[in-house]
Design an enzyme around this catalytic site. Sequence first.
Site, PDB file in Angstrom:
ATOM      1  N   SER A  48     -55.712  40.352 -36.599  1.00  0.00           N
ATOM      2  CA  SER A  48     -56.901  39.780 -35.972  1.00  0.00           C
ATOM      3  C   SER A  48     -58.113  39.849 -36.910  1.00  0.00           C
ATOM      4  O   SER A  48     -58.106  39.216 -37.960  1.00  0.00           O
ATOM      5  CB  SER A  48     -57.165  40.495 -34.643  1.00  0.00           C
ATOM      6  OG  SER A  48     -58.137  39.835 -33.884  1.00  0.00           O
ATOM      7  N   ASP A  56     -50.674  33.550 -27.981  1.00  0.00           N
ATOM      8  CA  ASP A  56     -51.943  34.121 -28.431  1.00  0.00           C
ATOM      9  C   ASP A  56     -53.104  33.226 -27.984  1.00  0.00           C
ATOM     10  O   ASP A  56     -53.153  32.042 -28.318  1.00  0.00           O
ATOM     11  CB  ASP A  56     -51.936  34.246 -29.957  1.00  0.00           C
ATOM     12  CG  ASP A  56     -53.041  35.158 -30.481  1.00  0.00           C
ATOM     13  OD1 ASP A  56     -54.068  35.317 -29.781  1.00  0.00           O
ATOM     14  OD2 ASP A  56     -52.885  35.699 -31.583  1.00  0.00           O
ATOM     15  N   HIS A  76     -51.599  38.088 -28.452  1.00  0.00           N
ATOM     16  CA  HIS A  76     -52.417  38.553 -29.575  1.00  0.00           C
ATOM     17  C   HIS A  76     -52.112  39.992 -29.994  1.00  0.00           C
ATOM     18  O   HIS A  76     -52.023  40.297 -31.184  1.00  0.00           O
ATOM     19  CB  HIS A  76     -53.898  38.424 -29.210  1.00  0.00           C
ATOM     20  CG  HIS A  76     -54.828  38.562 -30.373  1.00  0.00           C
ATOM     21  ND1 HIS A  76     -54.930  37.605 -31.363  1.00  0.00           N
ATOM     22  CD2 HIS A  76     -55.697  39.547 -30.712  1.00  0.00           C
ATOM     23  CE1 HIS A  76     -55.834  37.986 -32.254  1.00  0.00           C
ATOM     24  NE2 HIS A  76     -56.313  39.162 -31.888  1.00  0.00           N
TER      25      HIS A  76
END
Length: 450
Positions: A193, A368, A401
């Site tokens: 991320s 995600d 995610h």
Amino acid sequence: MLKFTIVLGGILLVSAVFSYSHGLRNVCPSLEDYKTIYTNEKCSYNPNVGSSTGDIVQRYGYQFENHLVVTEDGYILKLHRILPPSNKTSNTIGEEKRPPVIVFHGLGGSSAFWVLQGKKSLAFFLVDNGFDVWLGNFRGNYYSNTHVRLTQQSREYWNFGFHEIAIYDLPACIDFISKTTGGKGNLAYIGHSMGTTISYVYSILRAKHAKENLRVIVSLAPVAYPKNIRGLFKLLSPVAPVLADILRLKGMHAIGQFHELFQGLMAVTCGKYPLIISCNEILSLAAGQSHVSQFQPEILPVFLSYYPSGTSLHTLEHFAQLIVRGGQFQMFDYGPLINVQKYNHQIPPEYDVKQIQVPVHLFVGYYDAIGTQEDAAILFSKLQGAQIETEITKHLLPYAHNDFFLAKHLEPFHEKLLDIIKISKIGITFASGTHVFLSMRKQFYKYARE
């Protein structure tokens, strides 16, 4: 604040005593089971809930080292190093040194993410497969929360975003690892991320440093061009500046700024029924709903005992700007007047990923909501146009995610990751300029059936 501390301390004490007297159960195999956690024999005790990264590492028999790194602008960071159990060779495989790999967390994360599932976690997998593993902690999080002269109570301490992390934290950590291991030029970088975002900014603005030190960048749930982001972050981004100003007026300059209080509050709310269900729904709204075959209710209390760690409001505002501006990957917008002073232009400069000179491998989740497939495709396309051709690959996984460290089935992902960094380790690479797109759906379905 003092009254709040006393009240929260009392709640935590009562909760701890009650938990101890009811068998120390703190995790359950389903969300519904949390309703009867203290009498439900399906529930059990997981010692990793609330444990430090070091405690978890040593609990599984590995060697743990805690290193301090001071950045050019005075932030004191903690690097966590993991080596094999002491009864095994510590830093060599035969006569060869273990190649170093550094793993960095995302927004609001910490090094704990990479060990929270115990032996099946990424950090232990990498150690077991011959790597010298270093886990990073960005400034402001639970572990890297000090400065040579500033305190966390000051606004100045929190006056940073992912840009400053990229140009100060990352080079400082990489230099320390390269010097300690003698592995300059042989370091593999794995980011999740925001950990991917800062790797791109670093590789663009410190291009020479990156090329001299890194042999590969692996991006898990990459975030650079958030044009198609969904869920909570998209909803909140337009009002982020107003919310940030309100919090600053209340003396708050970060989310998770007061670590002990914040984590204690999470423990007595999100770690308990029925709020654990609501907290899980909020996480799903923000990061994407995990596939039923990947979701593990018993991991939630472990994760929520570490998350979120300290994240500056400035960082959140910067990401909000990228989203509101339709996915432009650019520097922070201070407004025309200050922009002219800082950038010599009214509009903030863009980060040009075409300037990256290090091989990049993208791992993207189907589910995600933050690092979406569509946005990863934009990044992939731009990386293909790099000024100096290098290997670029993209791999699709059935993940949301945060499933890169929370999912039930991590094995196919780990195996593919190992293939990539081992390729670089033994000096065999794809042909220059190779661009690969692969789906790993079948491999995951195989594990889900077993």
